[in-house]
Design a protein around this motif. Structure first.
Motif, short mmCIF file in Angstrom:
data_model
loop_
_atom_site.label_atom_id
_atom_site.label_comp_id
_atom_site.label_asym_id
_atom_site.label_seq_id
_atom_site.Cartn_x
_atom_site.Cartn_y
_atom_site.Cartn_z
N GLU A 51 42.72 46.92 55.57
CA GLU A 51 42.69 46.62 54.13
C GLU A 51 44.09 46.63 53.53
O GLU A 51 44.45 45.75 52.73
CB GLU A 51 41.80 47.63 53.42
N TRP A 61 40.01 37.40 48.74
CA TRP A 61 38.63 37.62 49.15
C TRP A 61 38.52 38.46 50.41
O TRP A 61 37.53 39.16 50.59
CB TRP A 61 37.93 36.27 49.33
N ASP A 63 40.50 40.96 51.02
CA ASP A 63 40.63 42.32 50.48
C ASP A 63 39.31 42.80 49.89
O ASP A 63 38.91 43.95 50.09
CB ASP A 63 41.71 42.35 49.39
N ALA A 64 38.64 41.90 49.15
CA ALA A 64 37.37 42.27 48.53
C ALA A 64 36.31 42.58 49.59
O ALA A 64 35.55 43.55 49.46
CB ALA A 64 36.88 41.15 47.62
N HIS A 67 37.18 45.98 51.30
CA HIS A 67 36.94 47.09 50.39
C HIS A 67 35.44 47.31 50.19
O HIS A 67 34.99 48.46 50.10
CB HIS A 67 37.61 46.81 49.04
N ALA A 68 34.67 46.22 50.16
CA ALA A 68 33.22 46.36 49.99
C ALA A 68 32.56 46.92 51.24
O ALA A 68 31.55 47.63 51.15
CB ALA A 68 32.62 45.00 49.63
N ARG A 119 28.51 45.90 46.45
CA ARG A 119 29.95 46.18 46.33
C ARG A 119 30.75 44.88 46.37
O ARG A 119 31.75 44.74 45.65
CB ARG A 119 30.38 47.11 47.46
N LYS A 122 30.48 43.20 43.00
CA LYS A 122 31.35 43.87 42.03
C LYS A 122 32.80 43.48 42.21
O LYS A 122 33.53 43.24 41.23
CB LYS A 122 31.18 45.39 42.16
N GLN A 123 33.26 43.43 43.47
CA GLN A 123 34.63 43.02 43.73
C GLN A 123 34.87 41.58 43.28
O GLN A 123 35.91 41.26 42.70
CB GLN A 123 34.94 43.17 45.22
N GLU A 126 35.30 41.43 39.50
CA GLU A 126 36.63 41.87 39.06
C GLU A 126 37.69 40.81 39.33
O GLU A 126 38.60 40.62 38.52
CB GLU A 126 36.99 43.18 39.76
#
Length: 415
Positions: A51, A61, A63-64, A67-68, A119, A122-123, A126
């Motif tokens: 990450e 994307w 990264d998203a 992270h998710a 998750r 949500k990412q 944002e």
């Protein structure tokens, strides 16, 4: 290899006779749980390193996604490890608790998948609404609506899959839901009205979060803070939260001053009737001032004209639009315009009119009143001088005497 792991562990437990069977089962379960914790830590570390590396790239994307998936990956490791430990314990235990291992494993996989998708949604929300991450960010209200709808779809689908895993027939559930939905609809019609009202707000988008809204039909005015599925939160200008059911917005008119293009200056200014000769020049100078004002939008309607003969003034209509739509800046511009207009009126020797009333009396009435005052004054002066001559003294200032009093004085003197 993973599927053969429980059988390998079982053969080791049966063949190793150094300890009793219960101790061997306990050691294996402990080892599986400890190994699960170690693998979960390693998986979290690997995902964290990946990450941080992907954060250096321009693609947002990946990264998203990482992270998710970071916490659900750790959850998957724990789910699989605990399942193996439970399977080992189940082979040597008669407890009914371990008979639902397979069902719990399936439900756990569904839960992890739903957790990952929520998750990720949500990412994505944002990223799409952030002006720092997107060159052209999407409208937050639209992104929020799509996000809520996506969450609802994921959760409903997960519930249906979970019910199927528990042995329930989805077709039967859907049939029951169709019949029960009618009853629920009648019982919760207000709740459904608010839900569909929120859907209409997200669809038509008469306002969004951060807009200043006002309703001429209701006592609603303020800044929109949140648009939910049941309520919309409006922060009034006295800083109080106002919670409006979404169904109300389907039946009332709503103004959105935040989307205005200009703000209007509309004033009626009166000058005195005595300044009628300078009216044309005053009007021309005011129009010229507005045409050259840097804060007045010349592409909009601009009107400066002699409007009407009013009761105590000659009215001038001033109608124009400012470039700014900010409330505070608008009043600064309006103040400057009004001060310049008053200066123009003063430079022409005119004055701004205020309510006055002139009373005209007929000439004969005024003359008769003057004669009465003069006659009363002469009578008072002659009476005072006669009394002074008879008494040998000057009359006191402001004193008046009647003829009856003077007679009494004479009689007293003769005696």
């Amino acid at each position: 290899m993973i599927e053969e792991a429980p059988s390998i562990v079982n053969s080791w437990i049966q063949d190793w006779s150094l300890l009793s069977e219960s101790w061997r089962v306990g050691l294996v379960v402990f080892a599986l749980v400890a190994g699960t914790a170690l693998v979960a830590y390693i998986a979290s570390f690997i995902v964290g390193v990946a990450e941080r590396r992907f954060q250096k790239t321009s693609n947002l994307w990946d990264d998203a996604l990482l992270h998710a998936a970071r916490k659900p990956v750790v959850g998957f490791v724990w789910l699989q490890g605990v399942y193996w430990a439970a399977e080992v314990a189940h082979r040597y235990s008669e407890s009914e608790l371990f008979s639902v291992n397979d069902t719990l494993l399936q439900l756990g996989f569904v839960w992890l998948l739903v957790w990952t998708l929520l998750r990720l949604i949500k990412q994505g929300e944002e990223i799409l609404a952030s002006p720092l991450k997107m060159k052209k960010p999407m409208d937050y209200t639209t992104v929020n609506a799509v996000s809520k709808l996506s969450r609802a779809v994921v959760i409903i689908t997960a519930i249906l899959i979970a019910m199927q895993s528990l042995g329930y027939s989805i077709s039967g559930v859907l049939a029951f839901g169709g019949v029960g939905g009618i009853a629920v609809g009648f019982a919760a019609k207000d709740l459904l009205a608010n839900f569909f009202g929120g859907f209409i707000i997200h669809l038509d988008r008469p306002f969004k979060v951060g807009d200043w809204v006002r309703s001429p039909d209701r006592n609603i005015e303020g800044v929109v803070e949140h648009i939910g599925w049941r309520l919309t939160t409006v922060r009034t200008f006295d800083k109080r939260p106002l919670y409006v059911p979404n169904a109300a917005f389907t039946t009332i008119a709503v103004e959105n001053p935040s989307r205005m293009l200009n703000r209007r200056i509309s004033e009626t200014i009166g000058i005195r009737y005595a300044d009628v000769s300078g009216m044309a020049e005053i009007v021309a100078d005011i129009r010229s001032m507005l045409e050259n004002h840097e804060d007045i939008d010349q592409d909009q309607t601009l009107i400066v004209n002699f409007l009407a003969f009013n009761a105590s003034s000659l009215d001038i209509m001033v109608y124009t639009f400012t470039k700014t739509i900010e409330w505070v800046r608008f009043h600064e511009v309006k103040q400057d315009v009004l001060l310049r207009i008053s200066e123009i009126i003063e430079n022409h020797g005119a004055e701004v009119a205020f309510p006055t009333r002139t009373l005209h009396l007929p000439g004969g009435v005024r003359v008769a009143a003057d004669e009465n005052r003069k006659a009363a004054g002469e009578s008072d002066e002659s009476g005072a001088s006669d009394h002074a001559e008879e008494s040998g003294r000057a009359p006191a200032s402001g004193s008046t005497y009647s003829s009856e009093t003077r007679g009494d004085s004479e009689e007293a003197t003769g005696d």
